[in-house]
Design an enzyme around this catalytic site. Structure first.
Site, PDB file in Angstrom:
ATOM      1  N   ASN A   1     -52.956  26.249 -14.403  1.00  0.00           N
ATOM      2  CA  ASN A   1     -52.522  27.557 -14.905  1.00  0.00           C
ATOM      3  C   ASN A   1     -53.369  28.712 -14.391  1.00  0.00           C
ATOM      4  O   ASN A   1     -53.123  29.861 -14.737  1.00  0.00           O
ATOM      5  CB  ASN A   1     -52.486  27.565 -16.437  1.00  0.00           C
TER       6      ASN A   1
ATOM      7  N   ASP B   1     -44.404  19.946  -8.571  1.00  0.00           N
ATOM      8  CA  ASP B   1     -43.474  19.126  -9.333  1.00  0.00           C
ATOM      9  C   ASP B   1     -42.405  20.007  -9.973  1.00  0.00           C
ATOM     10  O   ASP B   1     -42.664  21.159 -10.303  1.00  0.00           O
ATOM     11  CB  ASP B   1     -44.213  18.325 -10.408  1.00  0.00           C
TER      12      ASP B   1
ATOM     13  N   ASN C   1     -46.549  26.362 -14.825  1.00  0.00           N
ATOM     14  CA  ASN C   1     -47.729  27.214 -14.998  1.00  0.00           C
ATOM     15  C   ASN C   1     -48.423  27.564 -13.684  1.00  0.00           C
ATOM     16  O   ASN C   1     -49.007  28.641 -13.554  1.00  0.00           O
ATOM     17  CB  ASN C   1     -48.727  26.548 -15.952  1.00  0.00           C
TER      18      ASN C   1
END
Length: 202
Positions: free
Chosen positions: A83, A108, A129
């Site tokens: 993130n 992903d 994120n």
């Protein structure tokens, strides 16, 4: 918009594998970007080294058929957590003077079936994120190679699913799919987005 192809005059490319640093995350679904980055580094014959300019591991080299068709590429694995990926990527972009449109994020993707690839330029983050952090830092105008991992089964939480290792069934085909994703990155860089999409957006 089509990516530059046929000439290396536009400067280098920056390929960013998204993941979380640390051995405990190495085989997680969320770390498939790191797996593709590792394979690309091996293809370039290089080894990752800690960057002195960003919180990332980098390897520099060329991808594509040797000669005028190859491209100068920096492959990076941010060593912040997922993130916070935007900070290291932006620092690398500025240091290597890479156009944002020549950045490729490999990550992903929950809304794509396992092993299926989707290549695109710009767009939203779909709750990812790593992408969210990158877009916040430098805008959305970068390429994405989206590696499908499918949705979590039953009532499993998304966070639990992405931070788990690939299942034993998934691992049987994982090397093949990672290899195909690396091929897709090479095609995107050397042949342009439209050609790569027609070959790999299965």
């Amino acid at each position: 918009m089509t990516t530059p192809s046929g000439s290396d005059t536009g400067g280098p490319w920056l390929v960013v594998g998204l993941g979380n640093p640390g051995s405990e995350y190495a085989d997680n679904r969320h770390n498939v970007g790191f797996m593709v980055a590792d394979l690309l580094a091996a293809r370039m014959g290089g080894k990752f080294k800690r960057s002195g300019k960003a919180q990332a591991q980098v390897v520099e080299g060329r991808l594509g058929v040797p000669g005028p068709g190859s491209r100068r590429v920096i492959v990076a694995k941010p060593q912040s957590y997922m993130n916070l990926s935007g900070g290291p990527v932006t620092a690398l972009r500025d240091f290597y003077k890479v156009e944002t449109a020549r950045i490729v994020a490999v990550h992903d993707e929950l809304d794509v079936d396992y092993g299926v690839l989707r290549l695109k330029l710009a767009g939203g983050d779909n709750g990812h994120n790593g992408l969210k952090s990158m877009t916040k830092s430098m805008g959305p105008e970068y390429h994405r190679v989206r590696f499908g991992i499918g949705r979590p089964p039953g009532r499993m939480q998304v966070a639990d699913f992405v931070l788990r290792d690939f299942s034993s069934v998934e691992r049987k085909e994982l090397d093949f799919f990672v290899d195909r994703a690396a091929d897709a990155v090479e095609a995107l860089i050397t042949e342009g987005l439209e050609r790569a999409q027609s070959s790999f957006n299965s």
